[in-house]
Scaffold this active site. Sequence first.
Site, PDB file in Angstrom:
ATOM      1  N   SER A 177      -2.634   3.108   0.052  1.00  0.00           N
ATOM      2  CA  SER A 177      -3.093   2.641   1.361  1.00  0.00           C
ATOM      3  C   SER A 177      -3.181   3.827   2.305  1.00  0.00           C
ATOM      4  CB  SER A 177      -2.105   1.611   1.918  1.00  0.00           C
ATOM      5  OG  SER A 177      -2.371   1.317   3.274  1.00  0.00           O
ATOM      6  N   TYR A 190       6.604  -0.908   4.448  1.00  0.00           N
ATOM      7  CA  TYR A 190       5.325  -0.875   3.732  1.00  0.00           C
ATOM      8  C   TYR A 190       4.844   0.572   3.569  1.00  0.00           C
ATOM      9  CZ  TYR A 190       0.442  -2.036   2.611  1.00  0.00           C
ATOM     10  OH  TYR A 190      -0.790  -2.143   2.004  1.00  0.00           O
TER      11      TYR A 190
END
Length: 304
Positions: A177, A190
């Site tokens: 990501s 995250y």
Amino acid sequence: MAPDLNSTKDLFVFLGKSVFSVLEDMVFTLIPKPQKNVAGEIVLITGAGSGLGRLLALKFASLGSVLVLWDINKEGTEETCEMAQAAGATRVYAYTCDCSQREEVYRVADQVKREVGDVSILINNAGIVTGKNFLDCPDELIEKSFDVNFKAHLWTYKAFLPAMIANDHGHLVCISSSAGLTGVNGLADYCASKFAAFGFAEAVFAETVAQKQMGIKTTIVCPLLINTGMFEGCTTKFPSLLPVLEPEYAVRKIVDAILQEKVYLYIPRVLYFLVFLKRILVLGPSFRELYIAPEKAWKPEEVR
């Protein structure tokens, strides 16, 4: 004197390879790189029961690949299986697997080897987001983030990489990501898990190169926000420059990168420039606060 000469030689070789790599990237930016044929390749996709994983499965189905679909959601996986068959896949295998559980990954992996064969393209796509500030996030959710977003990569590599090495043929795909490139407010766990996934994939890539396992390819994907449900309601401060990505567009870019055997894929393309600036200039909050969180909290059970 000899060690100095060797060091100088190594430096020039390194610089020469770096320049060649940059020139090669520039050429293939202008001229599309030839794509490899993945018909008949056994492609395993984690998190295939919905979202990005499902769309990846449908794309590889249209390319004639043998599909192995993993997801904790049995109903979603079976639905993807049916959709892949309708999209042209002749061999599709659906397995219910909780990728956060090491022993379950190993057990299902052994089942895949017996029933399907050696996986040649491994796509670690499964992911989870809590969307809570660090001190507000329960310990069990932090652990879950690492188990799904990072540790699952360790266990799937352990399960399938040996056969790739033995066959001198394979492709490891890490769906990381943009949050694996820079810290983001409200996504501490995250970001940490995606940083770990990125670093792990890059380190294993370095190992394969050092050990001259040239038949093993690696692609590390770092997209911005993808409109799949995980980040529902989330936007960026500069939507014209950093848009929320449509899933179909992201999948097309990811599959093209795999077929062209690119090592890194950042989408949108402006991320390459922003990452460069971060490394050179050490950007401040302007890059770290690109995301605007939705008013409602993200649901931790939403898995990609």
